[in-house]
Write a protein that holds these residues in place. Structure first.
Motif, PDB file in Angstrom:
ATOM      1  N   LEU A   1       0.845  -1.307   0.079  1.00 58.65           N
ATOM      2  CA  LEU A   1      -0.030   0.005  -0.013  1.00 58.65           C
ATOM      3  C   LEU A   1       0.934   1.200   0.008  1.00 58.65           C
ATOM      4  CD1 LEU A   1      -2.792   1.421   0.171  1.00 58.65           C
ATOM      5  CD2 LEU A   1      -2.469   1.316   2.781  1.00 58.65           C
TER       6      LEU A   1
ATOM      7  N   VAL B   1      -8.037   5.041   0.628  1.00 63.26           N
ATOM      8  CA  VAL B   1      -7.143   4.028   0.435  1.00 63.26           C
ATOM      9  C   VAL B   1      -7.134   3.636  -1.042  1.00 63.26           C
ATOM     10  CG1 VAL B   1      -6.536   1.487   0.972  1.00 63.26           C
ATOM     11  CG2 VAL B   1      -7.199   3.077   2.898  1.00 63.26           C
ATOM     12  N   THR B   2      -8.306   3.662  -1.662  1.00 65.78           N
ATOM     13  CA  THR B   2      -8.479   3.282  -3.095  1.00 65.78           C
ATOM     14  C   THR B   2      -7.811   4.400  -3.895  1.00 65.78           C
ATOM     15  OG1 THR B   2     -10.281   2.403  -2.668  1.00 65.78           O
ATOM     16  CG2 THR B   2     -10.146   2.743  -4.779  1.00 65.78           C
TER      17      THR B   2
ATOM     18  N   VAL C   1       1.066   4.105  -2.787  1.00 64.38           N
ATOM     19  CA  VAL C   1       0.522   5.281  -2.366  1.00 64.38           C
ATOM     20  C   VAL C   1       1.657   6.511  -3.014  1.00 64.38           C
ATOM     21  CG1 VAL C   1       0.363   7.049  -0.688  1.00 64.38           C
ATOM     22  CG2 VAL C   1      -0.813   4.964  -0.449  1.00 64.38           C
TER      23      VAL C   1
END
Length: 369
Positions: A89, A253-254, A93
């Motif tokens: 993640l 988060v998406t 990001v």
């Protein structure tokens, strides 16, 4: 109308002071309310264990331990997946941030790199200016955490004793009503049945939300999809607004992992889910469980949210449903037993269900030939 008016005024005053007492005792009232909901959810399992021959104490312990095991198991699985997927993640990001920076520099805005630097510096300056406010917020959050932890301990104790001695507690409570105890007993049983139906319907709605959002996030390849699905499930117990709060975090988060296009698609799915909850799931599943019209469900949720915010929306439907089902039982007079016929003999001394002395024997006088 005058008679009705003064009665409504007195009822309103009593209700107002009752609400004020509840607000002052919210530290105790909220755990009691949640414990009642948990008891309504777990009581069928405890009752089945009792019918299987277990003592009440063991049935209660097994129920509590099974519930605790489910929660710990879900937390362990979520923790493992979060530990595995969090590095990915972070990488996604960072890649999304670089893509956004390139789009701002080379896209239609044609921003200068110095402008981006100034924007970042301004954000840092504003954060430093609000440092005292942030510090006080963190301290207040720590105090809230201690209160929440204490409330959880109180909640567990209340739930345990309601599961174990709920019947005895209710019998003790009824003694205070004297001759009105039968009416209160009927009203309480109707209210409890309605509350049980409501909490089971709400669990079904929350499970549908968690599964649908989890499948969507998994199909998009979003990291941490399992923890986010569980968060959606838990937040769905707060009608209407719960899915938006949890969905907002899932959207962030998406956005960080997959970019703005996937984030917009997820927002669209989230809006559809919210509309399904308002107009289909809550009215049809929960409304059918408590036997409310769909319009009544929507109006009660709206009024509860206006009066009490998130907490008001969360408890509005069960409170109104319980009152709606309990009041008729308080007013209803059970039908009187039919009077005994004149030709019927008095009840035998053995009591109901026992044959009278000599029953089944021929006691008619013998006739001579």
């Amino acid at each position: 109308m005058a008679a009705w008016s003064w009665r409504l005024i007195v009822t309103g005053v009593v209700f107002y002071f009752f609400v004020q007492i509840i607000v002052r005792l919210s530290f105790v009232a909220l755990p009691v309310a949640i414990a009642l909901l948990l008891t309504a959810l777990l009581f069928p399992l405890t009752e089945r264990l009792r019918r299987a021959g277990l003592r009440s104490i063991w049935a209660t312990w097994i129920t509590m331990l099974l519930a605790f095991a489910v929660i710990v198991g879900l937390g362990f699985i979520i923790g493992l997946r979060a530990n595995d997927e969090f590095p990915r993640l972070l990488d996604q990001v960072q890649q999304t941030a670089r893509d956004a920076q390139n789009w701002l520099l080379k896209g239609p805005l044609h921003l200068k790199e110095a402008q981006l630097t100034d924007m970042v510096n301004e954000i840092i300056r504003q954060a430093n200016a609000q440092r005292s406010a942030i510090t006080s917020t963190i301290l207040s959050t720590a105090a809230v955490f201690v209160e929440v932890l204490t409330s959880i301990v109180l909640l567990l104790f209340i739930t345990f004793f309601l599961l174990k001695d709920g019947g005895q507690i209710w019998s003790w409570f009824l003694r205070a009503f004297g001759s009105a105890a039968p009416r209160v007993d009927r009203a309480g049983r109707a209210a409890w049945h309605t509350l049980s139906q409501y909490i089971h319907g709400t669990v079904i709605v929350a499970a549908i939300h968690g599964v649908v959002i989890g499948v969507v996030l998994f199909g998009m390849g979003v990291p941490l999809w399992a923890p986010l699905a569980v968060l959606i499930f838990m937040a769905s117990f707060i009608p209407i607004v719960g899915i938006f709060f949890a969905g907002g975090l899932a959207t962030l988060v998406t956005l960080g992992a997959k970019g703005p296009v996937f984030a917009l698609v997820f927002i669209g799915v989230l809006v559809v889910e919210q509309q399904l909850e308002n107009h289909v799931l809550q009215p049809l599943i929960v409304g059918r469980a408590v036997k409310f019209h769909p319009l009544a469900i929507i109006l009660v949720l709206a009024i509860g949210g206006i009066l009490g915010g998130i907490a008001g929306a969360a408890i509005a439907v069960p409170v109104v449903a319980v009152i709606y089902r309990a009041l008729p039982e308080l007013r209803r007079t059970p039908p009187a037993l039919p009077p005994a016929a004149h030709h019927e003999p008095p009840a035998p001394p053995g009591g109901p269900g026992e044959p009278a002395p000599g029953a089944g024997e021929d006691v008619s006088p013998q006739r001579n030939g």
